[in-house]
Design an enzyme around this catalytic site. Sequence first.
Site, short mmCIF file in Angstrom:
data_model
loop_
_atom_site.label_atom_id
_atom_site.label_comp_id
_atom_site.label_asym_id
_atom_site.label_seq_id
_atom_site.Cartn_x
_atom_site.Cartn_y
_atom_site.Cartn_z
CB ALA A 94 22.04 11.29 -68.92
N GLY A 108 19.65 15.88 -70.01
CA GLY A 108 20.97 16.18 -70.57
C GLY A 108 20.89 16.66 -72.00
CD GLU A 151 21.53 19.19 -67.59
OE1 GLU A 151 21.51 17.96 -67.78
OE2 GLU A 151 21.91 19.70 -66.52
CD GLU A 209 17.38 16.40 -65.81
OE1 GLU A 209 16.31 17.03 -65.82
OE2 GLU A 209 18.32 16.63 -66.59
N1 T1G Z 1 18.03 6.68 -71.43
C1 T1G Z 1 17.96 5.41 -71.89
N2 T1G Z 1 16.87 4.89 -72.53
C2 T1G Z 1 15.82 5.70 -72.69
C3 T1G Z 1 15.81 7.03 -72.23
C4 T1G Z 1 16.98 7.52 -71.57
N3 T1G Z 1 17.08 8.77 -71.14
N4 T1G Z 1 14.59 7.57 -72.55
C5 T1G Z 1 13.90 6.61 -73.18
N5 T1G Z 1 14.63 5.50 -73.27
C6 T1G Z 1 14.22 4.23 -73.91
C7 T1G Z 1 13.05 3.59 -73.18
O1 T1G Z 1 13.52 2.79 -72.11
C8 T1G Z 1 12.43 2.77 -74.30
O2 T1G Z 1 13.24 1.62 -74.45
C9 T1G Z 1 12.66 3.64 -75.54
O3 T1G Z 1 13.73 4.54 -75.21
C10 T1G Z 1 11.44 4.44 -75.94
O4 T1G Z 1 11.05 5.16 -74.77
C11 T1G Z 1 22.63 14.60 -66.72
C12 T1G Z 1 21.02 12.98 -65.41
C13 T1G Z 1 11.86 10.47 -74.46
C14 T1G Z 1 9.54 11.18 -73.84
O5 T1G Z 1 14.08 11.47 -68.10
O6 T1G Z 1 10.59 10.60 -71.01
O7 T1G Z 1 19.50 13.50 -68.47
O8 T1G Z 1 11.48 -0.13 -73.94
O9 T1G Z 1 8.83 4.00 -74.56
O10 T1G Z 1 6.79 6.99 -74.98
O11 T1G Z 1 20.97 16.10 -66.17
O12 T1G Z 1 11.24 7.97 -73.17
O13 T1G Z 1 11.97 0.55 -76.32
O14 T1G Z 1 13.69 -0.74 -75.00
O15 T1G Z 1 9.36 6.08 -73.20
O16 T1G Z 1 7.94 7.88 -77.11
C15 T1G Z 1 16.50 12.68 -68.41
C16 T1G Z 1 13.14 9.87 -70.22
C17 T1G Z 1 17.46 11.57 -68.10
C18 T1G Z 1 13.64 11.29 -70.42
C19 T1G Z 1 9.93 9.17 -75.26
N6 T1G Z 1 15.64 12.32 -69.49
N7 T1G Z 1 12.46 9.39 -71.39
O17 T1G Z 1 8.73 8.57 -74.83
O18 T1G Z 1 9.05 6.22 -75.73
S1 T1G Z 1 18.48 11.98 -66.73
C20 T1G Z 1 14.47 11.69 -69.23
C21 T1G Z 1 11.19 9.79 -71.65
C22 T1G Z 1 19.48 13.20 -67.31
C23 T1G Z 1 21.18 14.92 -66.88
C24 T1G Z 1 20.28 13.88 -66.27
C25 T1G Z 1 10.54 9.13 -72.85
C26 T1G Z 1 10.49 10.03 -74.11
P1 T1G Z 1 12.56 0.23 -74.95
P2 T1G Z 1 9.50 5.32 -74.47
P3 T1G Z 1 8.02 7.42 -75.70
#
Ligand code: T1G
Length: 699
Positions: free
Chosen positions: A61, A100, A103, A123
């Site tokens: 998400a 998400g 999912e 999450e």
């Molecule tokens: N939403 C918005 N921005 C995101 C993002 C996300 N989910 N994930 C990464 N970014 C942005 C991050 O801020 C950075 O921005 C750029 O992408 C590169 O990220 C309903 C509620 C995917 C493994 O927890 O683990 O889904 O600084 O530097 O090292 O059940 O990002 O460049 O402007 O980390 O290559 C669940 C979180 C959300 C994954 C990539 N998903 N992200 O790592 O790059 S909750 C997560 C990561 C959800 C549902 C629930 C990592 C990555 P900027 P980065 P990276």
Amino acid sequence: MSVVSYQLEGDIGVISLNNPPVNALSHALRLGIQDAVAQAQNDASLALVLICQGRTFIAGADISEFGKAPMLPSLPGLLDIIEASTKPIIAAIHGTALGGGLETALACHYRCALSSAKVGLPEVKLGLLPGAGGTQRVPRLAGVKAALDLITTGTPITAVNALKIGLIDKVVKGDLLSAALDFAQDIIAQGAVLKRVRDIAVDNEGISADFFAEYRAHLNKRFRQQEAPQRIVECIEAALSQSFDEGLKVERRLFVECMQSTQSAALRHLFFAERMSSKIKGLPKDTQLKDIKRVGIIGGGTMGGGIAMNFVNANIPVTLLEINHEALQRGKDIIAKNYAMTVKKGKLTTELAVERQALITGTTDYNDLADMDLVIEAVFENLAIKKQVFAKLDSVCKPGAILASNTSYQDVNLIAESTSRPQDVIGLHFFSPANVMKLLEIVRGDKTSEQVLATSMAMAKTIKKIPALSRVCYGFIGNRMLRQYAREAQLCLLEGSSPEAIDRVMQNFGMAMGPLAVGDLAGIDIGYKAREGLTDEEKGDVRSYCIADALYEMGRLGQKTGAGYYRYDAETRQRIADPIVLEVIEAQAKKRGVERKAISDETILARLTFALINEGFKILEEGIAQRSSDIDVVYAFGYGFPAFRGGPMFYAETIGLEKVYQTICQFGATYGEDFWQPAALLKQLVAEGKTLSEWSSNS
Ligand code: T1G
């Protein structure tokens, strides 16, 4: 640029997402997918493929939308539409399908993935739980135990392992789209069956009556005080005991509870803080980076050895310099021992460990550093010695080489002055053990060039460190704040508490270890020797170190001598409260005219944490740290501050700055204003009714 495109490839409809950088499920993306699926219901397609452009399948998400007004379609609503499709939808996964994103794939009827892909539900690392059916669909495909392990750890698994537990249907090779189209043709040939995960019954094989209670107990130990893991168990229990739709309702209720929790706000704050800390205010985006191909490290001790490992782990050759061959061999033995431990834990193959150590060349001759692009000094924490080393480096290193000190306290400007190139000098403060701890404090001297700064930030990412920028002051960000925290721990000891009481309070707060246990781990001699070089004035109030000195003089240096603030069992190395320490404390209190009396847990916690917070405000107002979230990064990734509290500055916001300010004023009245003067910035923000994040983002 549209974030979703739809086109027919023969009789397969291809829904292609393009929402850089990680195809997060923004509102625009959800709308686009909804429209594409609707369009496909009435066209000539027999099956659909959902695929992503860029580096990864949907990574979750859109976290940046959290806390904002929800916009339809919600993710659960979109997944209902996908699952209700009259034509089978195949998710084609590459990169990291997370949260998400996974999912969404689970709401599809089939899933294929490149072997390099990973899938996961992280999450819980944000204090959340999968809020779009993940807790109900994963147990249906992979079983209860695998679902609990995947969702409560948040750790992604490989495509091969996902295939093994049933989360995906096929691991494919080569071009993902072609492979997915072939897989879709196979599905059509087999009757285009609509395999809906919601229709699968959860297998209760092997789930004993006390299975969930045991799992909860396991989680209580592993994720002390964290709320989300316990709520995940409740969701999985519902998947087993209730219908899919009833289970979804339980998941939704508990997801909202998590979303509204302080713990999740704290973890989401740190998620962005960690990514913000590598950005340097005022630095031109196009600052050219130096090429770091060869690294020299001076000092093969615990720190130098650990630092060397970071670079060879990133495939960057290292030249390790020591004063003689015996010291050099000792350094290499430290590195070999560290790698052997990693191999023993199964985190590295023997071959790789050998390969990486082969990238380390030893020398006792400074001239062998002439061609290094970066040299990091990690010698004894003494300014005079460091200045000699840098003067030597100045005479042997090529022009433009970055000359860095791993100093944890010394003035980087004074070190830079011992060279003819202060613009190339910087502090790179690693944390012990340097090959494990994520934090890297980058200390900019007054004359450090923008190019050296930008290169150091980029290098931090290369060696998988989390950087935080500091200007020069005694102890930079982390250790300067730690001195106040440690001072209050010592004063609480003297005034009436005990090592075990103080450590219990701080461990219950969520610290990895209490301050006295940390003192025993690091060694009481470290602080003693650091004070040896200081004047009485520089040492500060004798009450803040008299107990430590008394223990040192008794030869009680901590774990290394089997006794310090605690006694350590020779076999189990377990920490045991030692009455001798209480005698030492009472003798010091008497000598200093301190009348000891009981101190409540609440007061201990406030004194130690508010001492940290107050110093953090001073560090901000002096411009030592760029932003308050950088201070939180330092404490969460360098000092074991509980991530679910967001770091000391975020924690201050959750308590309320007014309360922090008033308490500090009371402490001033009670314990004296020498230590308890509210920082000017704290006082100003309270007076203006402003929050720290407002000030920090605006400054
Ligand atoms: N939403 C918005 N921005 C995101 C993002 C996300 N989910 N994930 C990464 N970014 C942005 C991050 O801020 C950075 O921005 C750029 O992408 C590169 O990220 C309903 C509620 C995917 C493994 O927890 O683990 O889904 O600084 O530097 O090292 O059940 O990002 O460049 O402007 O980390 O290559 C669940 C979180 C959300 C994954 C990539 N998903 N992200 O790592 O790059 S909750 C997560 C990561 C959800 C549902 C629930 C990592 C990555 P900027 P980065 P990276």
